[in-house]
Design a protein around this motif. Sequence first.
Motif, mmCIF file in Angstrom:
data_model
loop_
_atom_site.group_PDB
_atom_site.id
_atom_site.type_symbol
_atom_site.label_atom_id
_atom_site.label_comp_id
_atom_site.label_asym_id
_atom_site.label_seq_id
_atom_site.Cartn_x
_atom_site.Cartn_y
_atom_site.Cartn_z
ATOM 1 N N ILE A 114 0.835 -1.200 0.000
ATOM 2 C CA ILE A 114 0.000 0.000 0.000
ATOM 3 C C ILE A 114 0.873 1.254 0.000
ATOM 4 O O ILE A 114 1.859 1.333 0.730
ATOM 5 C CB ILE A 114 -0.900 0.022 1.267
ATOM 6 C CG1 ILE A 114 -1.766 -1.225 1.357
ATOM 7 C CG2 ILE A 114 -1.724 1.290 1.350
ATOM 8 C CD1 ILE A 114 -2.962 -1.253 0.469
ATOM 9 N N ASP A 115 0.461 2.243 -0.757
ATOM 10 C CA ASP A 115 1.082 3.564 -0.701
ATOM 11 C C ASP A 115 0.697 4.170 0.650
ATOM 12 O O ASP A 115 -0.495 4.295 0.951
ATOM 13 C CB ASP A 115 0.564 4.432 -1.843
ATOM 14 C CG ASP A 115 1.149 5.832 -1.851
ATOM 15 O OD1 ASP A 115 1.637 6.314 -0.804
ATOM 16 O OD2 ASP A 115 1.095 6.457 -2.918
ATOM 17 N N PRO A 116 1.667 4.546 1.494
ATOM 18 C CA PRO A 116 1.326 5.114 2.805
ATOM 19 C C PRO A 116 0.403 6.325 2.734
ATOM 20 O O PRO A 116 -0.382 6.564 3.648
ATOM 21 C CB PRO A 116 2.682 5.484 3.408
ATOM 22 C CG PRO A 116 3.648 4.598 2.725
ATOM 23 C CD PRO A 116 3.115 4.410 1.327
ATOM 24 N N ASP A 117 0.488 7.097 1.648
ATOM 25 C CA ASP A 117 -0.385 8.262 1.496
ATOM 26 C C ASP A 117 -1.839 7.855 1.268
ATOM 27 O O ASP A 117 -2.738 8.677 1.433
ATOM 28 C CB ASP A 117 0.091 9.146 0.345
ATOM 29 C CG ASP A 117 1.425 9.802 0.656
ATOM 30 O OD1 ASP A 117 1.693 10.077 1.846
ATOM 31 O OD2 ASP A 117 2.207 10.016 -0.287
ATOM 32 N N ALA A 118 -2.087 6.621 0.892
ATOM 33 C CA ALA A 118 -3.445 6.146 0.615
ATOM 34 C C ALA A 118 -4.118 5.530 1.837
ATOM 35 O O ALA A 118 -5.297 5.186 1.780
ATOM 36 C CB ALA A 118 -3.426 5.131 -0.529
ATOM 37 N N LEU A 122 -8.458 4.352 2.741
ATOM 38 C CA LEU A 122 -8.800 2.930 2.669
ATOM 39 C C LEU A 122 -9.887 2.591 3.681
ATOM 40 O O LEU A 122 -9.711 1.724 4.528
ATOM 41 C CB LEU A 122 -7.556 2.070 2.930
ATOM 42 C CG LEU A 122 -6.417 2.216 1.936
ATOM 43 C CD1 LEU A 122 -5.214 1.407 2.376
ATOM 44 C CD2 LEU A 122 -6.866 1.795 0.549
ATOM 45 N N GLY A 123 -10.998 3.245 3.575
ATOM 46 C CA GLY A 123 -12.092 3.046 4.524
ATOM 47 C C GLY A 123 -12.648 1.640 4.545
ATOM 48 O O GLY A 123 -13.238 1.217 5.527
ATOM 49 N N ASP A 124 -12.452 0.874 3.462
ATOM 50 C CA ASP A 124 -12.986 -0.483 3.401
ATOM 51 C C ASP A 124 -12.116 -1.489 4.145
ATOM 52 O O ASP A 124 -12.541 -2.607 4.399
ATOM 53 C CB ASP A 124 -13.175 -0.921 1.944
ATOM 54 C CG ASP A 124 -11.876 -0.895 1.148
ATOM 55 O OD1 ASP A 124 -11.022 -0.029 1.417
ATOM 56 O OD2 ASP A 124 -11.720 -1.752 0.245
ATOM 57 N N LEU A 125 -10.892 -1.104 4.510
ATOM 58 C CA LEU A 125 -10.004 -2.004 5.241
ATOM 59 C C LEU A 125 -10.057 -1.697 6.735
ATOM 60 O O LEU A 125 -9.975 -0.547 7.138
ATOM 61 C CB LEU A 125 -8.558 -1.851 4.770
ATOM 62 C CG LEU A 125 -8.226 -2.202 3.331
ATOM 63 C CD1 LEU A 125 -6.728 -2.073 3.106
ATOM 64 C CD2 LEU A 125 -8.691 -3.590 2.969
#
Length: 144
Positions: A114-118, A122-125
């Motif tokens: 995962i890109d740390p900025d994302a 990532l509300g689904d995780l």
Amino acid sequence: MTAVVQPNHPQLAVSAAIFRDDKVLLVRRARSPAKGFYSLPGGRVEFGESLHQALSREIDEETGLDIEIVGLAGWREVLPAASGAGHYLIMSFAARWVGKEPALNDELDDFRWIDPDALASLGDLKLTGGLEEVIQSARRLIGS
């Protein structure tokens, strides 16, 4: 079925924010505690192990990856009332991916780079508590 008996004292654990091509590895726990949550790979420190030895062993057991440990990124305390599990002190390290592809053991059932900025989007995780702060601290140590 035998119930799991939790120790009556805190347990020491380690985890690694492993960076590869400006992305960090998140793994999903297949068992309690934190079943279904994405977190950093790691686990308990065994008696007589240094933190670095424990981290290298745990990363190898859980993911099969070769890593280079850069430094301590932070720590987190998990209290029994907060998680329904034991009392843990987790020492989290920044690390660089050196080689091999993830080969998860039965403690994990998914992984993502995962890109740390994302992370915030990532509300689904489901993420374990304090994960974003540790990753950002580790990212500063890595210099990415």
